[in-house]
Design a protein around this motif. Structure first.
Motif, PDB file in Angstrom:
ATOM      1  N   PRO A 125      -3.823   0.393 -13.343  1.00 27.33           N
ATOM      2  CA  PRO A 125      -3.231  -0.935 -13.205  1.00 27.33           C
ATOM      3  C   PRO A 125      -3.574  -1.626 -11.899  1.00 27.33           C
ATOM      4  O   PRO A 125      -3.558  -2.855 -11.810  1.00 27.33           O
ATOM      5  CB  PRO A 125      -1.724  -0.668 -13.309  1.00 27.33           C
ATOM      6  N   ARG A 126      -3.914  -0.837 -10.866  1.00 27.63           N
ATOM      7  CA  ARG A 126      -4.251  -1.420  -9.568  1.00 27.63           C
ATOM      8  C   ARG A 126      -5.669  -1.013  -9.189  1.00 27.63           C
ATOM      9  O   ARG A 126      -6.019   0.173  -9.257  1.00 27.63           O
ATOM     10  CB  ARG A 126      -3.264  -0.942  -8.495  1.00 27.63           C
ATOM     11  N   LEU A 127      -6.470  -1.995  -8.799  1.00 26.20           N
ATOM     12  CA  LEU A 127      -7.835  -1.706  -8.373  1.00 26.20           C
ATOM     13  C   LEU A 127      -7.798  -0.894  -7.081  1.00 26.20           C
ATOM     14  O   LEU A 127      -7.146  -1.297  -6.110  1.00 26.20           O
ATOM     15  CB  LEU A 127      -8.613  -2.992  -8.159  1.00 26.20           C
ATOM     16  N   PRO A 128      -8.486   0.239  -7.035  1.00 29.21           N
ATOM     17  CA  PRO A 128      -8.408   1.125  -5.857  1.00 29.21           C
ATOM     18  C   PRO A 128      -8.803   0.432  -4.565  1.00 29.21           C
ATOM     19  O   PRO A 128      -8.176   0.669  -3.515  1.00 29.21           O
ATOM     20  CB  PRO A 128      -9.379   2.263  -6.210  1.00 29.21           C
ATOM     21  N   HIS A 129      -9.839  -0.422  -4.598  1.00 26.71           N
ATOM     22  CA  HIS A 129     -10.260  -1.046  -3.340  1.00 26.71           C
ATOM     23  C   HIS A 129      -9.240  -2.070  -2.844  1.00 26.71           C
ATOM     24  O   HIS A 129      -9.082  -2.255  -1.641  1.00 26.71           O
ATOM     25  CB  HIS A 129     -11.648  -1.693  -3.475  1.00 26.71           C
ATOM     26  N   LEU A 130      -8.502  -2.728  -3.769  1.00 27.24           N
ATOM     27  CA  LEU A 130      -7.436  -3.620  -3.323  1.00 27.24           C
ATOM     28  C   LEU A 130      -6.250  -2.805  -2.809  1.00 27.24           C
ATOM     29  O   LEU A 130      -5.609  -3.188  -1.823  1.00 27.24           O
ATOM     30  CB  LEU A 130      -7.000  -4.541  -4.459  1.00 27.24           C
ATOM     31  N   GLU A 131      -5.967  -1.690  -3.449  1.00 26.38           N
ATOM     32  CA  GLU A 131      -4.922  -0.799  -2.947  1.00 26.38           C
ATOM     33  C   GLU A 131      -5.214  -0.378  -1.509  1.00 26.38           C
ATOM     34  O   GLU A 131      -4.336  -0.412  -0.642  1.00 26.38           O
ATOM     35  CB  GLU A 131      -4.809   0.447  -3.826  1.00 26.38           C
ATOM     36  N   ASP A 132      -6.455   0.017  -1.246  1.00 27.31           N
ATOM     37  CA  ASP A 132      -6.828   0.450   0.103  1.00 27.31           C
ATOM     38  C   ASP A 132      -6.659  -0.688   1.107  1.00 27.31           C
ATOM     39  O   ASP A 132      -6.181  -0.489   2.236  1.00 27.31           O
ATOM     40  CB  ASP A 132      -8.273   0.943   0.119  1.00 27.31           C
ATOM     41  N   THR A 133      -7.063  -1.889   0.706  1.00 29.97           N
ATOM     42  CA  THR A 133      -6.936  -3.057   1.586  1.00 29.97           C
ATOM     43  C   THR A 133      -5.469  -3.336   1.901  1.00 29.97           C
ATOM     44  O   THR A 133      -5.101  -3.599   3.053  1.00 29.97           O
ATOM     45  CB  THR A 133      -7.583  -4.284   0.938  1.00 29.97           C
ATOM     46  N   VAL A 134      -4.630  -3.270   0.883  1.00 26.76           N
ATOM     47  CA  VAL A 134      -3.210  -3.547   1.072  1.00 26.76           C
ATOM     48  C   VAL A 134      -2.562  -2.479   1.954  1.00 26.76           C
ATOM     49  O   VAL A 134      -1.743  -2.786   2.830  1.00 26.76           O
ATOM     50  CB  VAL A 134      -2.495  -3.641  -0.291  1.00 26.76           C
ATOM     51  N   ARG A 135      -2.934  -1.217   1.739  1.00 27.45           N
ATOM     52  CA  ARG A 135      -2.369  -0.154   2.581  1.00 27.45           C
ATOM     53  C   ARG A 135      -2.708  -0.406   4.057  1.00 27.45           C
ATOM     54  O   ARG A 135      -1.854  -0.257   4.947  1.00 27.45           O
ATOM     55  CB  ARG A 135      -2.897   1.205   2.148  1.00 27.45           C
ATOM     56  N   GLY A 136      -3.940  -0.778   4.322  1.00 29.47           N
ATOM     57  CA  GLY A 136      -4.321  -1.061   5.696  1.00 29.47           C
ATOM     58  C   GLY A 136      -3.600  -2.270   6.260  1.00 29.47           C
ATOM     59  O   GLY A 136      -3.189  -2.287   7.428  1.00 29.47           O
ATOM     60  N   TRP A 137      -3.451  -3.294   5.432  1.00 26.61           N
ATOM     61  CA  TRP A 137      -2.763  -4.532   5.808  1.00 26.61           C
ATOM     62  C   TRP A 137      -1.322  -4.235   6.213  1.00 26.61           C
ATOM     63  O   TRP A 137      -0.839  -4.720   7.243  1.00 26.61           O
ATOM     64  CB  TRP A 137      -2.833  -5.469   4.612  1.00 26.61           C
ATOM     65  N   LEU A 138      -0.636  -3.440   5.420  1.00 24.37           N
ATOM     66  CA  LEU A 138       0.749  -3.101   5.716  1.00 24.37           C
ATOM     67  C   LEU A 138       0.862  -2.161   6.912  1.00 24.37           C
ATOM     68  O   LEU A 138       1.735  -2.322   7.772  1.00 24.37           O
ATOM     69  CB  LEU A 138       1.399  -2.458   4.487  1.00 24.37           C
ATOM     70  N   ALA A 139      -0.034  -1.186   6.965  1.00 23.25           N
ATOM     71  CA  ALA A 139       0.032  -0.202   8.051  1.00 23.25           C
ATOM     72  C   ALA A 139      -0.165  -0.854   9.415  1.00 23.25           C
ATOM     73  O   ALA A 139       0.412  -0.402  10.412  1.00 23.25           O
ATOM     74  CB  ALA A 139      -1.011   0.888   7.826  1.00 23.25           C
ATOM     75  N   GLU A 140      -0.965  -1.914   9.481  1.00 28.75           N
ATOM     76  CA  GLU A 140      -1.164  -2.626  10.747  1.00 28.75           C
ATOM     77  C   GLU A 140       0.150  -3.138  11.317  1.00 28.75           C
ATOM     78  O   GLU A 140       0.305  -3.275  12.533  1.00 28.75           O
ATOM     79  CB  GLU A 140      -2.126  -3.796  10.542  1.00 28.75           C
ATOM     80  N   ASP A 141       1.102  -3.442  10.437  1.00 30.12           N
ATOM     81  CA  ASP A 141       2.402  -3.940  10.874  1.00 30.12           C
ATOM     82  C   ASP A 141       3.466  -2.854  10.891  1.00 30.12           C
ATOM     83  O   ASP A 141       4.657  -3.142  11.039  1.00 30.12           O
ATOM     84  CB  ASP A 141       2.874  -5.076   9.954  1.00 30.12           C
ATOM     85  N   GLY A 142       3.052  -1.602  10.716  1.00 30.41           N
ATOM     86  CA  GLY A 142       3.996  -0.506  10.796  1.00 30.41           C
ATOM     87  C   GLY A 142       4.831  -0.270   9.555  1.00 30.41           C
ATOM     88  O   GLY A 142       5.837   0.445   9.608  1.00 30.41           O
ATOM     89  N   VAL A 143       4.432  -0.855   8.413  1.00 29.64           N
ATOM     90  CA  VAL A 143       5.165  -0.654   7.168  1.00 29.64           C
ATOM     91  C   VAL A 143       4.632   0.601   6.485  1.00 29.64           C
ATOM     92  O   VAL A 143       3.421   0.710   6.258  1.00 29.64           O
ATOM     93  CB  VAL A 143       4.999  -1.865   6.233  1.00 29.64           C
ATOM     94  N   PRO A 144       5.479   1.562   6.137  1.00 28.15           N
ATOM     95  CA  PRO A 144       5.004   2.758   5.427  1.00 28.15           C
ATOM     96  C   PRO A 144       4.336   2.360   4.114  1.00 28.15           C
ATOM     97  O   PRO A 144       4.935   1.671   3.288  1.00 28.15           O
ATOM     98  CB  PRO A 144       6.291   3.551   5.175  1.00 28.15           C
ATOM     99  N   ALA A 145       3.110   2.783   3.911  1.00 28.32           N
ATOM    100  CA  ALA A 145       2.337   2.315   2.762  1.00 28.32           C
ATOM    101  C   ALA A 145       1.927   3.452   1.839  1.00 28.32           C
ATOM    102  O   ALA A 145       0.912   3.371   1.155  1.00 28.32           O
ATOM    103  CB  ALA A 145       1.099   1.550   3.242  1.00 28.32           C
ATOM    104  N   GLY A 146       2.719   4.504   1.797  1.00 25.38           N
ATOM    105  CA  GLY A 146       2.389   5.616   0.930  1.00 25.38           C
ATOM    106  C   GLY A 146       2.568   5.311  -0.546  1.00 25.38           C
ATOM    107  O   GLY A 146       1.894   5.893  -1.394  1.00 25.38           O
ATOM    108  N   HIS A 147       3.467   4.381  -0.872  1.00 25.33           N
ATOM    109  CA  HIS A 147       3.735   4.025  -2.264  1.00 25.33           C
ATOM    110  C   HIS A 147       3.710   2.510  -2.380  1.00 25.33           C
ATOM    111  O   HIS A 147       4.574   1.829  -1.818  1.00 25.33           O
ATOM    112  CB  HIS A 147       5.095   4.562  -2.707  1.00 25.33           C
ATOM    113  N   ILE A 148       2.725   1.965  -3.092  1.00 23.06           N
ATOM    114  CA  ILE A 148       2.622   0.519  -3.234  1.00 23.06           C
ATOM    115  C   ILE A 148       2.462   0.147  -4.700  1.00 23.06           C
ATOM    116  O   ILE A 148       2.051   0.957  -5.532  1.00 23.06           O
ATOM    117  CB  ILE A 148       1.450  -0.058  -2.417  1.00 23.06           C
TER     118      ILE A 148
END
Length: 441
Positions: A125-148
């Motif tokens: 359901p989620r494109l892996p490369h967009l998932e990776d981008t979003v995880r990095g985007w959130l992690a930059e602001d200190g948001v735990p991104a283990g589950h998106i």
């Protein structure tokens, strides 16, 4: 008590349906009292327990409310219609809609990498490369991104999370003033709104504690660019709010970071500090800076919230379009787009500051520390809106943003050039002077 409508039914379900039918047909209106349980039971020839069960079902779904000795009455009608903005009159400068400046939005070009034909959306359901981008985007602001997860916009995501966690009639702590579409959503879901006062640092800890004591089972808030007041969490405010939330570990916390990249404020998320609450979701969307047609949102959340959200998503819309996901990924990864978003952030900050400075110079207090809106407290919203209308400006009356807070107007500064701020502030001051002369303050 309303006597023009005769409630019918031989079962609890039938009685509840009869009451709802009366409301739908306008025979029962907000505030009308329903017959006492025993009286209606005698009239219908059923047991008092049957009527009590019907009233309980209606109460749980927010159709009626109980007022102690005042009995059971029809609940206030959802304010969906009244909160929707009126049409902008011809020839007026629109500072009410809340939209970004189109000059800073990127061109939306469809991706070419998707081939025609069927794809396994349900298994991926989620494109892996967009998932990776979003995880990095959130992690930059200190948001735990283990589950998106992804959804069709922030409102879609928030609605699904609340639907899986709450039952009709449950209470939700909401910012006051707050985003009118979220306020409408809570009522449309059959939930109850508990107001939480805000200031320049977002929701106030004392007000949040009162809302939790009043039975709120979820909290929906904005960590920055709060709409309509523009507040944002400081690190201390974040920590104070987390201390309050630790007193209620079963409460679901939903952060709506709707203007992340143009907020012009650092993120002090409730997912940070000493760690997120047990149940939480941090929601982000891109419509305010990539395009209003991009109905896409991402959320980081705890594992249980993720599982419940995705389970309901699978049973409803199924997935978020891969075409949409590719478009969002292309824009998030494009250096030129990132530069345009940065320009938008700086421009909105300059325009917001220019207007607030001009208002302050005329003795008019305002709020707006982040984002692209300015909130101006006033005594008479209608007088200000109509007065500015005669001078060519169209601003938003605060009624559709408020629950119990005082009146005000919201001004969206996204398209307001700094050179125009002086004229708007002067017109605003003139309108206030006219209102004082007419109404005595």
């Amino acid at each position: 008590m309303a006597t023009q409508y005769a409630i019918e039914g031989a079962t609890a379900k039938g009685i509840a349906a009869s009451v709802e039918r009366g409301i739908a047909e306008g025979e029962l209106t907000p505030g009308d009292a329903l017959p006492p349980v025993r009286r209606l039971a005698d009239e219908l020839g059923v047991s008092p327990g049957t009527v009590a069960t019907a009233y309980k079902e209606l109460r749980q779904r927010g159709v009626v409310v109980t007022r102690g000795r005042g009995g059971t009455v029809v609940a206030a009608a959802p304010a969906v219609a009244s909160r929707r903005p009126p049409r902008v009159p011809e020839g007026l400068r629109d500072l009410a809609a809340g939209h970004p400046d189109p000059a800073f939005l990127p061109d939306l070009l469809p991706p070419v990498r998707l081939s025609p034909g069927a794809r396994s959306h349900r298994t991926m359901p989620r494109l892996p490369h967009l998932e990776d981008t979003v995880r990095g985007w959130l992690a930059e602001d200190g948001v735990p991104a283990g589950h998106i997860t992804f959804a069709h916009g922030a409102l879609d995501l928030v609605a699904r999370v609340l639907t899986t966690e709450l039952r009709p009639g449950d209470a939700v702590a909401m910012e006051d003033p707050g985003y009118h579409h979220l306020l409408d959503l809570i009522q449309a879901l059959g939930l109850r709104t508990v107001p939480v006062a805000v200031d320049d640092e977002g929701i106030r800890p004392d007000a949040l504690r009162e809302a939790l004591r009043a039975g709120a089972r979820a909290v929906v808030c904005s960590p920055r660019a709060q709409n309509p007041c523009g507040g944002h969490f400081s690190r201390r405010r974040r920590d104070d709010l987390l201390a309050v939330l630790r007193e209620a570990p079963d409460v679901l916390v939903v952060e709506n970071d709707n203007a992340a990249e143009i907020a012009d404020a650092p993120l002090h998320s409730l997912t940070g500090g000493d760690g997120p609450p047990p149940r939480w979701a941090h929601v982000r969307t891109v419509t305010k800076y990539l395009g209003t047609d991009l109905r896409w949102a991402a959320a980081a959340c705890d594992p249980m919230t993720l599982a419940r959200h995705d389970g309901l998503l699978l049973l409803t819309s199924g997935w978020v379009s891969h075409l949409l996901q590719e478009t969002v990924h292309g824009l998030l990864a494009d250096p030129a787009t990132r530069e345009r978003v940065r320009q938008a952030r700086d421009a909105y900050a300059e325009r917001r500051t220019a207007l607030r400075t001009e208002l302050a110079a005329r003795g008019i207090p305002s709020h707006g520390r982040s984002g692209m809106n300015v909130w101006v407290p006033v005594r008479d919203e209608s007088a200000v809106v109509n007065g500015l209308r005669t001078r060519g400006w169209w601003v938003a009356a605060g009624a559709r943003f408020r629950i119990a807070s005082g009146p005000g107007v919201r001004i969206t500064v996204a398209g307001l050039r700094p050179a125009e701020a002086s004229r708007l502030a002067a017109d605003f001051a003139a309108v206030l002077d006219e209102a004082q002369a007419t109404y005595g303050g």
